[in-house]
Design an enzyme around this catalytic site. Sequence first.
Site, PDB file in Angstrom:
ATOM      1  N   GLU A 174      28.077  16.817 -31.521  1.00 53.87           N
ATOM      2  CA  GLU A 174      27.449  15.697 -32.228  1.00 53.87           C
ATOM      3  C   GLU A 174      28.446  14.706 -32.819  1.00 53.87           C
ATOM      4  O   GLU A 174      28.289  13.490 -32.694  1.00 53.87           O
ATOM      5  CB  GLU A 174      26.510  16.204 -33.340  1.00 53.87           C
ATOM      6  CG  GLU A 174      25.217  16.814 -32.828  1.00 53.87           C
ATOM      7  CD  GLU A 174      25.342  18.276 -32.433  1.00 53.87           C
ATOM      8  OE1 GLU A 174      26.458  18.836 -32.555  1.00 53.87           O
ATOM      9  OE2 GLU A 174      24.339  18.867 -32.000  1.00 53.87           O
ATOM     10  N   HIS A 229      16.016  22.984 -39.495  1.00 56.63           N
ATOM     11  CA  HIS A 229      15.321  21.999 -38.657  1.00 56.63           C
ATOM     12  C   HIS A 229      14.299  21.178 -39.444  1.00 56.63           C
ATOM     13  O   HIS A 229      13.498  20.476 -38.856  1.00 56.63           O
ATOM     14  CB  HIS A 229      14.604  22.702 -37.499  1.00 56.63           C
ATOM     15  CG  HIS A 229      15.514  23.119 -36.388  1.00 56.63           C
ATOM     16  ND1 HIS A 229      16.352  24.181 -36.482  1.00 56.63           N
ATOM     17  CD2 HIS A 229      15.726  22.583 -35.152  1.00 56.63           C
ATOM     18  CE1 HIS A 229      17.030  24.317 -35.349  1.00 56.63           C
ATOM     19  NE2 HIS A 229      16.675  23.350 -34.524  1.00 56.63           N
TER      20      HIS A 229
END
Lengths: 342, 327
Positions: free
Chosen positions: B60, B129
């Site tokens: 990322e 999440h």
Amino acid sequence: MVQERPLPTFQASSPPVSKEQALTIYEDMVLGRYFEDKCAELYQRGKVKGFVHLYNGQEAVCSGVVKAMRSDDYVCSTYRDHVHALSAGVSARAVMAELFGKETGCSKGRGGSMHMFSKEHNMLGGFAFIGEGIPVALGAAFQSRYRRDAMGDANADQVTASFFGDGTTNNGQFFECLNMAALWKLPILFVVENNKWAIGMAHERAASQPEIYKKASVFGMPGYEVDGMDVMAVRAVAETAIARARAGEGPTLLECLTYRYRGHSVADPDELRSAEEKKFWRDRDPIKRFEAYLLEQALTSEADLKAVRDKITFVVEDALTFAEESPDPNPADLYKYIFAED
Amino acid sequence: MAQTFLFDALREAIDEEMARDQTVMVMGEDVGQYGGSYKVTKDLYDKYGELRVLDTPIAENSFTGMGIGAAMTGLRPIIEGMNMGFLLLAFNQISNNAGMLRYTSGGNFKIPVVIRGPGGVGSQLGAEHSQRLEAYFQAVPGLKIVACSTPRNAKGLLKAAIRDDNPVLFFEHVLLYFNKEDLPDDEYILPLDKAEMVRTGKDVTILTYSRMRYHVMQAVASLEKKGYDPEVIDLISLKPIDYDTIGESIRKTHRVIIVEECMRTGGIAAEIIASINDRFFDELDGPVIRMSSQDIPTPYNKGLENLTIVQPAQIEETVEKIMQSRL
């Protein structure tokens, strides 16, 4: 002192550069050296503030790579970035004015020593955190490939050189970007300036495999170990790597074995490096060595070299005068440049 | 026109902008052959090829930095966070290089990137999440932060974000991708810095964004039956905040409730309350009330998860309490 790695030897049968090229390279190295000497002096006199990281000793790496590139290629540096900016074509005036925080600086006085930028010269920065410039450089390289292959621009063959130190090669962004560069055959040179020390952390104490160039092989790209005190040796591998990148064949990792003469920054007491080690490297000074080579090859005369040194002495003094006389940024512009519309 | 899912509205926005401008490209995890984890880039790989819809390795921070470098040199990348929470791993690139680099470079470079993806508390996805990074990123100078909430605004805002010359963090909500709505046939673009008036009213101003808009409207449906008339504003832009619209509403209602999904401490509401005090204190009849998620990692258990975020019944109760105290 840790046992030194044997420096690889470089032999060229005939001088690989013309007289004009040789003097350009020499001038670039002398500019790097004299500019940084002036910075050290100015910092000690309190004229330049903040963290200042000097490049003395490593000139063969920057000049060897950047002077083998085209002016429309991209250069990306770290916090030790003055000399990369100069080699990329940013004027000594603009770099010096930036150190003084002036409006005429290449980053308008907003960046400082560690943040030299110039869109005009494709100088991407100036990145102060370890490793964070490598992905940005990768993006510039991706952009070249994208323009060529997705937009059909046959002239988009620009190459990007990403400079960073040995300490950075233990950071994830180094490995992640080597992977992506190889995966997509991006036109980029990863140039490691292995000066043996990450502030006070000896490279051998930080890296399980200190021979950085060997890390290229696991990504399927060429890796070269180069004597980073020999500008002709650096230039030779840089030319190979640039040609490979320009031809669309992908990235190359260059590990240049070099040394910084001064501490990590001007604030570093530099207590851990031995006198013996410093002497070992100073005896291999890249500028003296290149002078000797040029004279030995009869490429230039001592008078030519002196003329270059005199010119650069003037350039650096002129840059200082320019910086001192330049205006500070206007306080009314404090918020300028936050957004693109500013 | 046919009803369009929110994920498809986003897809249309990307498709239209990619067709219009060759420098627009998408990059991220599984955006290409897989079509995106929420199908926002479905079929675009086949249409535009592997460079314009670039499947990246799971890295990322590095691929975000790569998008920034590409933006500095003239492309307009749309970087997808498969889950916005993953972008914690790219915090350095988003902060130092997307947010600050233009300023630090003295205006040398602009960074036209969109960083988009699903955020928010989903359905029992667990703490990692279920994050609301908008609150973490709001302090970064140079970023614009947008949260879409309907198929219509999702499409118009994403097109505007792609055309904007600044870095835009674009938050979608994991539970809103299957909301459906009729979209205009003609092309439209929505401003990135304007709040959306969801319901005009005169009793109290309710400021909200993203999925909490629906919790608010559920509460409002029931409040209407009881004779209350709240004004509901979807902030849309979380940075900068549209204080013009907020101010206009406060001058009418003199009461404010902020309903948000981010955590209470250091949240979006915390910032808005401080700014309302700075700007509109004299217009207020009482303290601004904030209803935020609890200051805890979002638990997996459904009951506990429900207790973590603000529920419609709580909003209804709070509005009633405010209105009664006024009498």
